[in-house]
Design an enzyme around this catalytic site. Structure first.
Site, PDB file in Angstrom:
ATOM      1  N   SER A 207       0.850  -1.190   0.000  1.00 37.43           N
ATOM      2  CA  SER A 207       0.000   0.000   0.000  1.00 37.43           C
ATOM      3  C   SER A 207       0.894   1.252   0.000  1.00 37.43           C
ATOM      4  O   SER A 207       1.745   1.388  -0.868  1.00 37.43           O
ATOM      5  CB  SER A 207      -0.930  -0.037   1.210  1.00 37.43           C
ATOM      6  N   ASP A 444      -8.846  -6.299  -4.391  1.00 40.31           N
ATOM      7  CA  ASP A 444      -8.447  -5.123  -3.596  1.00 40.31           C
ATOM      8  C   ASP A 444      -9.509  -4.040  -3.763  1.00 40.31           C
ATOM      9  O   ASP A 444      -9.828  -3.656  -4.892  1.00 40.31           O
ATOM     10  CB  ASP A 444      -7.082  -4.623  -4.096  1.00 40.31           C
ATOM     11  N   HIS A 490      -7.090  -5.909   0.050  1.00 39.38           N
ATOM     12  CA  HIS A 490      -6.006  -4.930   0.082  1.00 39.38           C
ATOM     13  C   HIS A 490      -4.903  -5.390   1.039  1.00 39.38           C
ATOM     14  O   HIS A 490      -5.091  -5.385   2.238  1.00 39.38           O
ATOM     15  CB  HIS A 490      -6.544  -3.571   0.507  1.00 39.38           C
TER      16      HIS A 490
END
Ligand SMILES: *[C@@H]1O[C@H](CO)[C@@H](O)[C@H](O)[C@H]1NC(C)=O
Ligand SMILES: *[C@@H]1O[C@H](CO)[C@@H](O)[C@H](O)[C@H]1NC(C)=O
Ligand SMILES: *[C@@H]1O[C@H](CO)[C@@H](O)[C@H](O)[C@H]1NC(C)=O
Ligand SMILES: *[C@@H]1O[C@H](CO)[C@@H](O)[C@H](O)[C@H]1NC(C)=O
Ligand SMILES: *[C@@H]1O[C@H](CO)[C@@H](O)[C@H](O)[C@H]1NC(C)=O
Ligand SMILES: *[C@@H]1O[C@H](CO)[C@@H](O)[C@H](O)[C@H]1NC(C)=O
Length: 571
Positions: A207, A444, A490
């Protein structure tokens, strides 16, 4: 001895003299402030940086059990060495870094930097064990923002309307540059590694931490020998604003789906698409085949949460059915952002995600559902674009699709060189022999997986402009491999698709690639699918239950988009 003023750009080649001349025997030998200070005294790799030797603290931890989806479970012993340094020219400046040092007997001449998430530049104890497990000194930084728990937004403004640019550069890439240069020299000094012996250097993060990793690979070709990067928050100007796309679609269409309606559509979509990959297992491995048309097919399917109503449950009781409006909102949301002339501004979402970025809020005083402005998207606009000292965007009044594009443009104009992190020219990293493993969950719901494919494609076309697709992919395979993780969310497996995999040993895999030349084919994963196909090959189960990774042009094409709203290249 190398002069203390050696420029930062050459620091990677620096060999520090070692005062602690004898090789340490045990973890307790190295885990004292005095030992650490003597090791640090001999490091002169960063110009115009002053290490505060009085700030050095050490804590020894023995037999600590650690587990995560990002590394195999392990019991580790390490020395937590924390220290501060300052940039000589900047008043009141103090950056803190923590390095976990493995026992001398466990040290394998490796260094690992780990990254943050959201507006945090580190993940606390989240990733740092990963390095110790592979016999590396492993580091995190606080970016100079105050302490390890202070996020960037706390220091981004000097005052309303004025940016603290030092914090932008530190968050963008500089803090990680310093963490890695210092960490590698520290490893050499602490373990008294001879100057002619290589210390391998790696990166791991997902991320925002993934963006931090790319920020280094794109700028400092020989800093990391290898990197394990997940779902990077790159194309930052677009990515941050895109969190508001669902909100603006709801506002424009005038419908705010209740939470259970969104959950129901996600559940029905997973059910409908699960088996299209050749296996019914609750996991969508081929979201691109999920082409049964818009979610309107789920109209009038009933939902309720009445059995889950507990006195402390803040979600209001719901008993209803999927509406035409709800299905239309979800359909538009999945298609991604278009400008008001109908040209594509940003990437779509894969079918089968849950709808965090389209979440709504219940107003108990009126008994109606309405906007729930995305925290990340709202703060980006209010603080980083409008320069207001607030974490929340108060309203989206008057905001239309074109406004979102304007905000993306403003973010690019102001921060492109620091935050965008999409430089596709990895020629220097390739030349330096670096290897990168890049993974992204196919479900995600925070960063569209098509974002990672877009960057991969940009690198491919930039490095091999005259080659055909297969030929250039084969070239990229030499140093850059991308994996879409079926059903994964995610930066981890997905509770909405139980059993969905996540690759747990990416750091070890990239180490084997760098140090032993063992390039990964499929990627090992935890969960119900233990091997992940390498892009651009796509997973499909044969009738006999065997997973195949197949070349499917139609599938590849569904991941590549023309962002034709933009006049400038968007990598
Ligand atoms: C260190 O900073 C000073 C003043 O800010 C500057 O003149 C000098 O060039 C810097 N040294 C290096 C090696 O960057
Ligand atoms: C390392 O030790 C410092 C104190 O020296 C402590 O504040 C910090 O929480 C520790 N950090 C980690 C990541 O263990
Ligand atoms: C850590 O574990 C090892 C191996 O199980 C054991 O020999 C040792 O005594 C343990 N150390 C401490 C401090 O518990
Ligand atoms: C922003 O507001 C916070 C509290 O809301 C305050 O602590 C901080 O000093 C303010 N920062 C600036 C730059 O005004
Ligand atoms: C939920 O709504 C349906 C349709 O209006 C109704 O038949 C049903 O009784 C309701 N269930 C509960 C528990 O209220
Ligand atoms: C790439 O190779 C595959 C076989 O692996 C072939 O089916 C496909 O047509 C090739 N694609 C292109 C664009 O040449």
């Amino acid at each position: 001895m190398v002069a203390a003023t050696r420029p930062l750009a050459l620091a990677g080649a620096f060999m520090s003299a070692v005062a602690a001349a004898k090789t340490p025997k045990s973890l307790s030998d190295i885990c004292t402030p005095n030992y650490a200070r003597s090791a640090l005294r001999d490091i002169h790799v960063l110009s115009n940086i002053t290490i505060d030797l009085s700030s050095v603290e050490t804590t020894l931890t023995t037999n600590s059990s650690v587990s995560s989806e990002w590394y195999p479970s392990a019991t580790i012993s390490f020395c937590n060495l924390t220290l501060g340094y300052s940039h000589t020219a900047i008043p009141n400046d103090k950056v803190h870094v923590t390095y976990w040092l493995p026992a001398p007997s466990a040290f394998k001449n490796r260094y690992v930097s780990t990254g943050g998430g959201g507006l945090a530049i580190n993940s606390g104890t989240g990733y740092i064990p990963s390095g110790v497990i592979v016999g590396a000194v492993s580091g995190i930084t606080d970016g100079g923002f105050g302490n390890f728990n202070t996020q960037w937004d706390a220091v981004f403004l000097e005052s309303e309307g004025f940016i603290n640019w030092q914090s932008v550069y530190m968050f963008g890439y500089q803090a990680h540059r310093e963490l890695a240069v210092l960490g590698k020299a520290l490893a050499r000094s602490v373990y008294n590694v001879a100057g002619n012996k290589k210390i391998y250097s790696y990166y791991q993060g997902c991320s925002e931490g993934g963006r931090e990793g790319w920020s280094q690979l794109q700028r400092y070709a020989d800093q990391f020998d290898g990197a394990a990067i997940g779902a990077p928050a790159i194309r930052y100007a677009q990515q941050q604003v895109n969190h508001l796309t669902g909100n603006v679609i709801e506002q424009t269409m005038g419908y705010y789906p209740p939470s259970c309606e969104l959950d129901k559509i996600a559940e029905l979509m997973i059910e409908a698409c699960d088996g299209l990959d050749g296996r019914t297992d609750g996991i969508i491995s081929r979201s691109d085949l999920c082409n049964g048309g818009p979610p309107s097919r789920f109209r009038s399917k009933r939902f309720n949460n009445l059995r889950r109503q507990m006195p402390q449950n803040p979600t209001p009781a719901q008993n209803g059915s999927v509406t035409a409006e709800g299905a239309a909102v979800v359909g538009a949301f999945l298609n991604g952002l278009f400008d008001n002339e109908g040209r594509r501004v940003y990437l779509p979402w894969p079918h089968g995600i849950t709808f965090a970025d389209a979440a709504t809020a219940y107003d108990s005083s009126t008994g109606t559902w309405g906007l729930s402005i995305s925290d990340l998207g709202g703060e980006w606009v209010a603080r980083y674009l409008q320069l207001k000292n607030t974490s929340a965007l108060e309203s989206l009044d008057g905001v239309i699709y074109d406004t979102l594009k304007e905000w993306m443009q403003l973010g690019m104009d102001r921060y492109y060189d620091v935050l965008q992190t999409t430089n596709p020219d990895l020629a220097a990293f390739r030349m330096a022999g670096g290897k990168v493993l890049h993974v992204h969950g196919e479900a995600d719901n925070s960063i569209p997986p098509a974002s990672s494919i877009r960057y991969y494609e940009s690198v491919r076309k930039t490095l091999y402009p005259s080659m055909g697709f297969n030929q250039s992919v084969a070239k990229l395979d030499d140093f850059y491999r991308l994996y879409l993780v079926p059903g994964a969310a995610h930066c981890g497996s997905n509770s909405a698709q139980p059993g969905s995999p996540w690759p747990q040993t990416t750091l070890q895999t990239v180490i084997d690639w760098v140090e032993k030349g063992k390039a990964p084919d499929m990627l090992a994963a935890s969960g119900d699918i233990d091997s992940i196909c390498r892009w651009p090959l796509r997973p499909m189960w044969r009738e006999d239950g065997v997973l195949t990774c197949e070349y499917d042009q139609a599938s590849i094409d569904t991941w590549v988009y023309d962002l034709n709203s933009w006049d400038e290249p968007i990598y």
